[in-house]
Design an enzyme around this catalytic site. Structure first.
Site, PDB file in Angstrom:
ATOM      1  N   LYS A  45      45.825  66.946  38.365  1.00 18.91           N
ATOM      2  CA  LYS A  45      45.510  66.917  36.719  1.00 18.91           C
ATOM      3  C   LYS A  45      45.812  68.537  36.234  1.00 18.91           C
ATOM      4  O   LYS A  45      46.445  68.460  35.342  1.00 18.91           O
ATOM      5  CB  LYS A  45      44.486  66.110  36.328  1.00 18.91           C
ATOM      6  CG  LYS A  45      44.701  64.681  36.653  1.00 18.91           C
ATOM      7  CD  LYS A  45      43.045  64.145  36.311  1.00 18.91           C
ATOM      8  CE  LYS A  45      43.359  62.462  36.887  1.00 18.91           C
ATOM      9  NZ  LYS A  45      42.030  61.685  37.161  1.00 18.91           N
ATOM     10  N   GLN A 104      35.917  62.357  35.421  1.00 14.46           N
ATOM     11  CA  GLN A 104      36.507  61.396  36.732  1.00 14.46           C
ATOM     12  C   GLN A 104      35.520  60.414  37.386  1.00 14.46           C
ATOM     13  O   GLN A 104      34.280  60.816  37.481  1.00 14.46           O
ATOM     14  CB  GLN A 104      36.550  62.348  37.914  1.00 14.46           C
ATOM     15  CG  GLN A 104      37.409  62.167  38.920  1.00 14.46           C
ATOM     16  CD  GLN A 104      38.754  61.689  38.927  1.00 14.46           C
ATOM     17  OE1 GLN A 104      39.718  62.403  38.072  1.00 14.46           O
ATOM     18  NE2 GLN A 104      38.961  60.560  39.482  1.00 14.46           N
ATOM     19  N   ASP A 114      41.559  59.008  28.309  1.00 12.45           N
ATOM     20  CA  ASP A 114      41.566  57.850  29.261  1.00 12.45           C
ATOM     21  C   ASP A 114      41.583  56.451  28.650  1.00 12.45           C
ATOM     22  O   ASP A 114      41.936  55.451  29.323  1.00 12.45           O
ATOM     23  CB  ASP A 114      40.392  57.733  30.204  1.00 12.45           C
ATOM     24  CG  ASP A 114      40.574  58.293  31.723  1.00 12.45           C
ATOM     25  OD1 ASP A 114      41.696  58.464  32.129  1.00 12.45           O
ATOM     26  OD2 ASP A 114      39.648  58.546  32.539  1.00 12.45           O
TER      27      ASP A 114
END
Ligand code: NDP
Length: 305
Positions: free
Chosen positions: A63, A107, A130
């Site tokens: 990422k 994460q 997200d």
């Protein structure tokens, strides 16, 4: 963008997620260049990793690299595996207040002492790239503009590029998680599909799957969906990422769909790896640009390609 149309006899079109992702990353890079030159603004994405999970470390590295490759700022924050819930809260709050940071991604999974749902819901919804915050989930479910979770967004993009108009198609989503199944269902309802969400309590799962024009598998069970679960000509999107052992002490990645069987029946199918995975990260970059524009009250540049 056309996916790989090279059919062999009785073989599905393989939907090339890598190539879709490359195209989207190119568009994001263009948008970033335009925002930088017009507004002197560099979008920034912060990723918070707690602990040493090897798979998570690989994702976070990818990422960061792809964020920088697209011309954006990447900020990585690593906390130890024994970090307390309050430490993670403070980290996220710092990032909420940091103007250089337009997107925050924590994460998952988090260690057991950290309350995952509480952490997700203290992220500023405007920076929630997200799309897991309850405000964004609620906005998506009620048809309002929202940050859309990256994996379902990537699946939808590939479906629309492969099939065109999705209206009236019968879709079955296997899995009802908050990060894949439920947002995927909202997106497909919005596209006027007739949507069924299946899960571990679903009866006659094989028959349910066989009725679907679009089958999305997000269960986390290696090769669970067999060739005879698929309607002839259906479009199959395989979200699953499962590592299985193979002879010789090695391992390999497989999806939730038995690809060698499914490819003989489906009309189009995503491979694992090289399908949904690459699109997920590309959609994260795209969401970061969107978030940066909304926060700065500027319009999102339209990609040219
Ligand atoms: P979850 O474990 O949160 O959800 C799994 C879902 O599958 C649940 O709804 C569960 O049902 C259902 N399920 C489990 N076993 C069965 C069964 N035997 N029959 C029918 N339904 C079943 O998984 P996620 O949604 O987080 O992830 C799913 C998969 O997608 C995983 O392999 C994950 O690694 C992968 N993934 C891939 C991403 C990518 O970028 N490509 C991103 C995110 C996930 P119930 O609710 O009843 O328990």
């Amino acid at each position: 963008m056309t996916a790989d149309h090279s059919h062999t006899q009785n073989s599905a079109q393989v939907i090339d997620g890598k190539s879709f992702a490359q195209k989207l990353r190119g568009q994001v890079a263009e948008q970033v260049t335009s925002i930088k030159s017009k507004y002197s603004l560099t979008p920034g994405l912060a990723v918070v990793l707690v602990g040493q999970d090897p798979a998570s470390q690989v994702y976070v590295r990818n990422k960061g690299k792809q964020t920088r490759d697209a011309g954006m700022e990447a900020f990585d924050f690593h906390l130890p595996a024994n970090a307390s819930h309050d430490q993670v809260v403070r980290q996220v709050q710092d990032l909420n207040g940091d103007d250089r940071v337009n997107g925050i991604l924590v994460q998952l999974p988090l260690p057991p002492q950290v309350d995952e749902s509480a952490i997700i819901n203290i992220i500023d919804p405007a920076k929630d790239v997200d799309g897991f915050h309850v405000v964004n989930a609620g906005r998506l479910a009620t048809g309002l503009p929202a940050m859309i979770p990256c994996t379902p967004l990537g699946c939808l993009t590939m479906l629309k590029e492969t099939l065109g108009d999705l209206s009236g198609r019968r879709a079955l989503i296997l899995g009802r998680s908050n990060i894949v199944g439920k947002p995927m269902a909202s997106l497909l309802v919005k596209e006027s599909c007739t949507v069924t969400v299946a899960h571990s309590r679903t009866k006659n799962l094989k028959e349910e799957c066989r009725r679907a024009d679009i089958l999305i598998a997000a269960v986390g069970k290696p090769e669970m969906v067999r060739g005879d679960w698929i309607q002839k000509g259906a479009t199959v999107i395989d979200v699953g990422i499962n590592r299985i052992d193979v002879p010789g002490g090695k391992s390999r990645l497989v999806g939730d769909v038995c690809f060698p069987e499914a490819v003989k029946v489906a009309g189009a199918i995503t491979p694992v790896p090289g399908g949904v995975g690459p699109m997920t990260i590309a959609c994260l970059l795209s969401n970061t640009v969107t978030a940066a524009c909304l926060q700065n009250k500027i319009s999102v540049p339209q990609p040219t390609g």
